[in-house]
Design a protein around this motif. Structure first.
Motif, PDB file in Angstrom:
ATOM      1  N   VAL A   1      -8.176   2.887  22.511  1.00 41.35           N
ATOM      2  CA  VAL A   1      -9.028   3.364  21.421  1.00 41.35           C
ATOM      3  C   VAL A   1      -8.582   2.772  20.093  1.00 41.35           C
ATOM      4  O   VAL A   1      -9.353   2.728  19.128  1.00 41.35           O
ATOM      5  CB  VAL A   1      -9.029   4.904  21.344  1.00 41.35           C
ATOM      6  CG1 VAL A   1      -9.637   5.514  22.599  1.00 41.35           C
ATOM      7  CG2 VAL A   1      -7.635   5.455  21.093  1.00 41.35           C
ATOM      8  N   ALA A   2      -7.338   2.289  20.026  1.00 43.21           N
ATOM      9  CA  ALA A   2      -6.839   1.668  18.794  1.00 43.21           C
ATOM     10  C   ALA A   2      -7.616   0.417  18.426  1.00 43.21           C
ATOM     11  O   ALA A   2      -7.557  -0.040  17.275  1.00 43.21           O
ATOM     12  CB  ALA A   2      -5.356   1.328  18.941  1.00 43.21           C
ATOM     13  N   GLY A   3      -8.350  -0.153  19.390  1.00 42.52           N
ATOM     14  CA  GLY A   3      -9.123  -1.346  19.121  1.00 42.52           C
ATOM     15  C   GLY A   3     -10.498  -1.085  18.541  1.00 42.52           C
ATOM     16  O   GLY A   3     -11.243  -2.033  18.268  1.00 42.52           O
ATOM     17  N   GLU A   4     -10.868   0.170  18.322  1.00 40.24           N
ATOM     18  CA  GLU A   4     -12.224   0.460  17.871  1.00 40.24           C
ATOM     19  C   GLU A   4     -12.396   0.383  16.361  1.00 40.24           C
ATOM     20  O   GLU A   4     -13.508   0.234  15.862  1.00 40.24           O
ATOM     21  CB  GLU A   4     -12.650   1.832  18.398  1.00 40.24           C
ATOM     22  CG  GLU A   4     -12.637   1.872  19.915  1.00 40.24           C
ATOM     23  CD  GLU A   4     -13.573   2.911  20.483  1.00 40.24           C
ATOM     24  OE1 GLU A   4     -14.495   3.352  19.779  1.00 40.24           O
ATOM     25  OE2 GLU A   4     -13.365   3.282  21.646  1.00 40.24           O
ATOM     26  N   ARG A   5     -11.276   0.508  15.621  1.00 36.29           N
ATOM     27  CA  ARG A   5     -11.328   0.283  14.183  1.00 36.29           C
ATOM     28  C   ARG A   5      -9.919   0.006  13.688  1.00 36.29           C
ATOM     29  O   ARG A   5      -8.970   0.661  14.122  1.00 36.29           O
ATOM     30  CB  ARG A   5     -11.919   1.481  13.445  1.00 36.29           C
ATOM     31  CG  ARG A   5     -12.226   1.168  11.973  1.00 36.29           C
ATOM     32  CD  ARG A   5     -13.206   2.135  11.377  1.00 36.29           C
ATOM     33  NE  ARG A   5     -13.625   1.695  10.044  1.00 36.29           N
ATOM     34  CZ  ARG A   5     -14.511   2.308   9.301  1.00 36.29           C
ATOM     35  NH1 ARG A   5     -15.102   3.409   9.744  1.00 36.29           N
ATOM     36  NH2 ARG A   5     -14.836   1.845   8.105  1.00 36.29           N
ATOM     37  N   GLY A   6      -9.783  -0.960  12.800  1.00 34.35           N
ATOM     38  CA  GLY A   6      -8.463  -1.316  12.304  1.00 34.35           C
ATOM     39  C   GLY A   6      -7.883  -0.213  11.436  1.00 34.35           C
ATOM     40  O   GLY A   6      -8.488   0.196  10.442  1.00 34.35           O
ATOM     41  N   ARG A   7      -6.699   0.292  11.834  1.00 34.20           N
ATOM     42  CA  ARG A   7      -6.060   1.368  11.081  1.00 34.20           C
ATOM     43  C   ARG A   7      -4.736   0.865  10.520  1.00 34.20           C
ATOM     44  O   ARG A   7      -4.022   0.098  11.163  1.00 34.20           O
ATOM     45  CB  ARG A   7      -5.826   2.583  11.995  1.00 34.20           C
ATOM     46  CG  ARG A   7      -7.131   3.195  12.491  1.00 34.20           C
ATOM     47  CD  ARG A   7      -6.861   4.362  13.429  1.00 34.20           C
ATOM     48  NE  ARG A   7      -6.242   3.894  14.667  1.00 34.20           N
ATOM     49  CZ  ARG A   7      -5.430   4.636  15.411  1.00 34.20           C
ATOM     50  NH1 ARG A   7      -5.101   5.853  15.026  1.00 34.20           N
ATOM     51  NH2 ARG A   7      -4.927   4.161  16.523  1.00 34.20           N
ATOM     52  N   ALA A   8      -4.369   1.339   9.354  1.00 31.41           N
ATOM     53  CA  ALA A   8      -3.168   0.842   8.682  1.00 31.41           C
ATOM     54  C   ALA A   8      -1.916   1.008   9.524  1.00 31.41           C
ATOM     55  O   ALA A   8      -1.006   0.185   9.461  1.00 31.41           O
ATOM     56  CB  ALA A   8      -2.989   1.540   7.333  1.00 31.41           C
ATOM     57  N   SER A   9      -1.872   2.043  10.340  1.00 29.47           N
ATOM     58  CA  SER A   9      -0.651   2.360  11.078  1.00 29.47           C
ATOM     59  C   SER A   9      -0.380   1.429  12.247  1.00 29.47           C
ATOM     60  O   SER A   9       0.749   1.344  12.720  1.00 29.47           O
ATOM     61  CB  SER A   9      -0.718   3.800  11.584  1.00 29.47           C
ATOM     62  OG  SER A   9      -1.830   3.967  12.444  1.00 29.47           O
ATOM     63  N   ASN A  10      -1.406   0.721  12.742  1.00 35.65           N
ATOM     64  CA  ASN A  10      -1.174  -0.150  13.909  1.00 35.65           C
ATOM     65  C   ASN A  10      -2.214  -1.260  14.024  1.00 35.65           C
ATOM     66  O   ASN A  10      -2.683  -1.569  15.120  1.00 35.65           O
ATOM     67  CB  ASN A  10      -1.140   0.679  15.191  1.00 35.65           C
ATOM     68  CG  ASN A  10      -2.506   1.268  15.545  1.00 35.65           C
ATOM     69  OD1 ASN A  10      -3.445   1.202  14.761  1.00 35.65           O
ATOM     70  ND2 ASN A  10      -2.618   1.843  16.730  1.00 35.65           N
TER      71      ASN A  10
END
Length: 244
Positions: free
Chosen positions: A137-146
């Motif tokens: 799910v981390a690939g669905e939107r770029g987040r600052a934490s990862n």
């Protein structure tokens, strides 16, 4: 003859759980990892517990030149190939060190995508097969934490989607798995919400069911589909203010 499952990245907790789930159904197993000797105890346990054939194979997701020889030396072309290769990396280190970032990107995207692409060609030539890629799910939107890890998983998700679309009219199936939080060694020590966190055995059961039911995209805990829909819908000006 029994069906065969190839697991790439077979040393992970999710991979181990999947090996047991498929072995329960009588699948022969091809376990592949950078250090196959480290899998010997697991292989022996699988043989004794389930009475299935288990072979061990050396596979390095960063060694692109070794992909074709690896596939050529398998005892048989598998019926199902599951890619559990991945590394979280460290966002702070990836920001500072391009080589560290490259390892995360190549391990989570380049290697998995290219080996599954090669398997797709062989499955298509044979006329059957299922490819399963564990994305995030981390690939669905770029987040600052990862965002380094997330960008690689975004690429892998897009690759699997495109490959599935290309093969949709034929006999080869492609399944994208987005587990969400999973209680594994990779996430040990992180403050995970238990309501959003799956156990490896639950992930393996969900993958088996998704294959049996012909699913294309699997959120192991369905709540993640809603969570990510909300995150994707946030306007950029608002998303920039979040601490995700």
């Amino acid at each position: 003859m029994s069906a065969t499952l190839l697991i790439l990245g077979a040393g992970s907790d999710i991979a181990r759980a999947c090996a047991h789930r498929y072995a329960r159904e009588g699948y022969a197993l091809q376990l592949a990892a950078r250090d196959p000797a480290s899998l010997e105890a697991d292989a022996q346990d699988l043989r004794l517990r389930h009475g299935v054939e288990v072979t061990l194979h050396a596979f390095d997701a960063l060694d692109l030149a070794g992909f074709a020889p690896f596939l050529d030396t398998l005892p048989a072309l598998p019926n199902v190939a599951l890619c559990a290769v991945g590394t979280m990396g460290n966002q702070a280190e990836s920001q500072r060190d391009p080589q560290a970032a490259a390892r995360v990107m190549r391990t989570n995207y380049e290697g998995p995508a290219l080996i599954l692409g090669m398997l797709a060609e062989r499955f298509e030539a044979r006329g059957s097969g299922t490819l399963i890629g564990i994305s995030s799910v981390a690939g669905e939107r770029g987040r600052a934490s990862n965002y380094v890890y997330g960008s690689a998983k975004a690429g892998f998700t897009a690759f699997l989607s495109g490959l599935r679309n290309r093969l949709a009219r034929g006999p080869v199936r492609v399944i994208t798995v987005k587990p969400g939080f999973v209680a594994t060694r990779m996430t040990e020590g992180l403050p995970l919400d238990p309501r959003l966190t799956a156990q490896p055995d639950a992930v393996a059961e969900a993958i088996w069911t998704a294959q049996a039911r012909g699913r294309d995209v699997l959120y192991v805990k369905p709540v993640w589909a809603l969570i990510m829909a909300i995150i994707r819908a946030l306007p950029e000006r608002i998303f920039k203010k979040t601490a995700l």
